[in-house]
Design a protein around this motif. Structure first.
Motif, PDB file in Angstrom:
ATOM      1  N   ARG A 101       5.457  -4.076  -4.700  1.00 40.32           N
ATOM      2  CA  ARG A 101       5.058  -4.841  -5.219  1.00 40.32           C
ATOM      3  C   ARG A 101       3.979  -5.907  -4.930  1.00 40.32           C
ATOM      4  O   ARG A 101       2.702  -6.107  -5.068  1.00 40.32           O
ATOM      5  N   ASP A 102       4.662  -6.571  -4.379  1.00 36.48           N
ATOM      6  CA  ASP A 102       4.655  -8.093  -3.598  1.00 36.48           C
ATOM      7  C   ASP A 102       3.383  -7.981  -3.082  1.00 36.48           C
ATOM      8  O   ASP A 102       2.107  -8.476  -2.293  1.00 36.48           O
ATOM      9  N   ARG A 103       3.431  -6.559  -1.818  1.00 30.98           N
ATOM     10  CA  ARG A 103       2.325  -5.937  -0.944  1.00 30.98           C
ATOM     11  C   ARG A 103       1.074  -5.929  -1.442  1.00 30.98           C
ATOM     12  O   ARG A 103       0.021  -5.968  -1.135  1.00 30.98           O
ATOM     13  N   LEU A 104       0.681  -5.220  -3.079  1.00 29.29           N
ATOM     14  CA  LEU A 104       0.159  -4.690  -3.603  1.00 29.29           C
ATOM     15  C   LEU A 104      -0.615  -5.882  -4.470  1.00 29.29           C
ATOM     16  O   LEU A 104      -1.515  -6.332  -4.437  1.00 29.29           O
ATOM     17  N   ALA A 105       0.115  -6.933  -4.426  1.00 24.40           N
ATOM     18  CA  ALA A 105      -0.442  -8.353  -5.182  1.00 24.40           C
ATOM     19  C   ALA A 105      -1.106  -8.820  -3.883  1.00 24.40           C
ATOM     20  O   ALA A 105      -2.352  -9.471  -4.686  1.00 24.40           O
ATOM     21  N   THR A 106      -0.254  -8.896  -3.214  1.00 25.29           N
ATOM     22  CA  THR A 106      -1.033  -9.525  -1.594  1.00 25.29           C
ATOM     23  C   THR A 106      -2.596  -8.690  -1.136  1.00 25.29           C
ATOM     24  O   THR A 106      -3.242  -9.811   0.265  1.00 25.29           O
ATOM     25  N   ALA A 107      -2.548  -8.370  -1.747  1.00 21.71           N
ATOM     26  CA  ALA A 107      -3.882  -7.305  -0.679  1.00 21.71           C
ATOM     27  C   ALA A 107      -3.302  -6.898   0.242  1.00 21.71           C
ATOM     28  O   ALA A 107      -4.569  -6.029   1.506  1.00 21.71           O
ATOM     29  N   ASP A 108      -2.526  -6.960   0.521  1.00 22.36           N
ATOM     30  CA  ASP A 108      -2.319  -6.709   2.163  1.00 22.36           C
ATOM     31  C   ASP A 108      -1.865  -4.490   1.943  1.00 22.36           C
ATOM     32  O   ASP A 108      -2.232  -4.355   3.185  1.00 22.36           O
ATOM     33  N   LEU A 109      -1.725  -4.261   1.323  1.00 25.97           N
ATOM     34  CA  LEU A 109      -1.571  -2.737   0.422  1.00 25.97           C
ATOM     35  C   LEU A 109      -2.172  -2.248  -0.389  1.00 25.97           C
ATOM     36  O   LEU A 109      -2.520  -2.729  -1.521  1.00 25.97           O
ATOM     37  N   ARG A 110      -3.287  -1.240   0.078  1.00 21.94           N
ATOM     38  CA  ARG A 110      -4.162  -0.979  -1.165  1.00 21.94           C
ATOM     39  C   ARG A 110      -3.451   0.604  -1.328  1.00 21.94           C
ATOM     40  O   ARG A 110      -3.376   1.273  -0.610  1.00 21.94           O
ATOM     41  N   LEU A 111      -3.291   1.201  -2.532  1.00 20.95           N
ATOM     42  CA  LEU A 111      -2.836   2.483  -3.075  1.00 20.95           C
ATOM     43  C   LEU A 111      -4.634   3.487  -2.733  1.00 20.95           C
ATOM     44  O   LEU A 111      -5.648   2.680  -3.824  1.00 20.95           O
ATOM     45  N   SER A 112      -4.491   4.393  -2.150  1.00 18.58           N
ATOM     46  CA  SER A 112      -5.814   5.274  -3.228  1.00 18.58           C
ATOM     47  C   SER A 112      -5.506   6.847  -2.612  1.00 18.58           C
ATOM     48  O   SER A 112      -4.195   6.679  -3.388  1.00 18.58           O
ATOM     49  N   VAL A 113      -6.470   7.545  -3.797  1.00 14.57           N
ATOM     50  CA  VAL A 113      -5.751   8.862  -4.407  1.00 14.57           C
ATOM     51  C   VAL A 113      -6.894   9.854  -3.360  1.00 14.57           C
ATOM     52  O   VAL A 113      -8.119   9.446  -2.667  1.00 14.57           O
TER      53      VAL A 113
END
Length: 178
Positions: A101-113
């Motif tokens: 969640r932290d990585r997603l919030a900091t834009a360090d990680l993005r989910l894609s489909v």
């Protein structure tokens, strides 16, 4: 000669008769005493046998109780170890979900489909993303908005917790079934 046809009885004969009566009475009394002693001994032996049997039953019951306590203690230890294992798994999963969640919030990680290429060609407006990192050339991917990604992570977190709880319940039932 004495009168009335009686013979004189000597004192000696009377003494012998009295002595025989005393001996016979003493023998009967002695016989009674010996018989009483034998019954007393038999009763004492019976009481001793019963006391030994009762003692053996008490020892057997104590051993059985000790064995049951040992089984219960072993079960409690197994359940405690299992509880610790699943508590650790749960805390690890929660920690990993928090990091994600932290990585997603900091834009360090993005989910894609992955997107069906036929939909991309139909004018969905999603561009094909290909590049390094092991992706197959021509694979179409769409990035998820951070809010949607957070909701997906929340759902997987709840699923992980549910699976860990289920595994803990199954381990508990297996431990009890032993």
């Amino acid at each position: 000669m004495p009168a009335f046809g009686l013979m004189p009885i000597s004192y000696r004969a009377i003494g012998v008769a009295v002595l025989l009566a005393i001996v016979a009475g003493g023998a009967a009394a002695l016989s009674w005493h010996i018989q009483d002693w034998r019954y007393g001994r038999q009763l004492a032996d019976l009481a001793k046998t019963q006391a030994e049997a009762l003692n053996q039953l008490t020892l057997a019951a104590a051993n059985q109780q000790r064995a049951e306590q040992d089984k219960r203690l072993a079960l409690e230890q197994r359940l405690q170890a299992s509880d610790q294992t699943y508590s650790k798994a749960l805390s690890d999963a929660q920690r990993d979900q928090g990091r994600l969640r932290d990585r997603l919030a900091t834009a360090d990680l993005r989910l894609s489909v992955l997107v069906d290429p036929s939909d991309a060609d139909a004018g969905s407006g999603v561009s094909a993303a290909s590049g390094a990192g092991g992706m197959v050339h021509g694979t179409v991917r769409a990035r998820l908005e951070p809010a949607h990604a957070q909701r997906i992570i929340g759902i997987t977190d709840a699923g992980d917790r549910g699976l860990i709880a289920l595994q803990a319940c199954q381990a508990y039932v297996r431990a009890l079934a032993r």
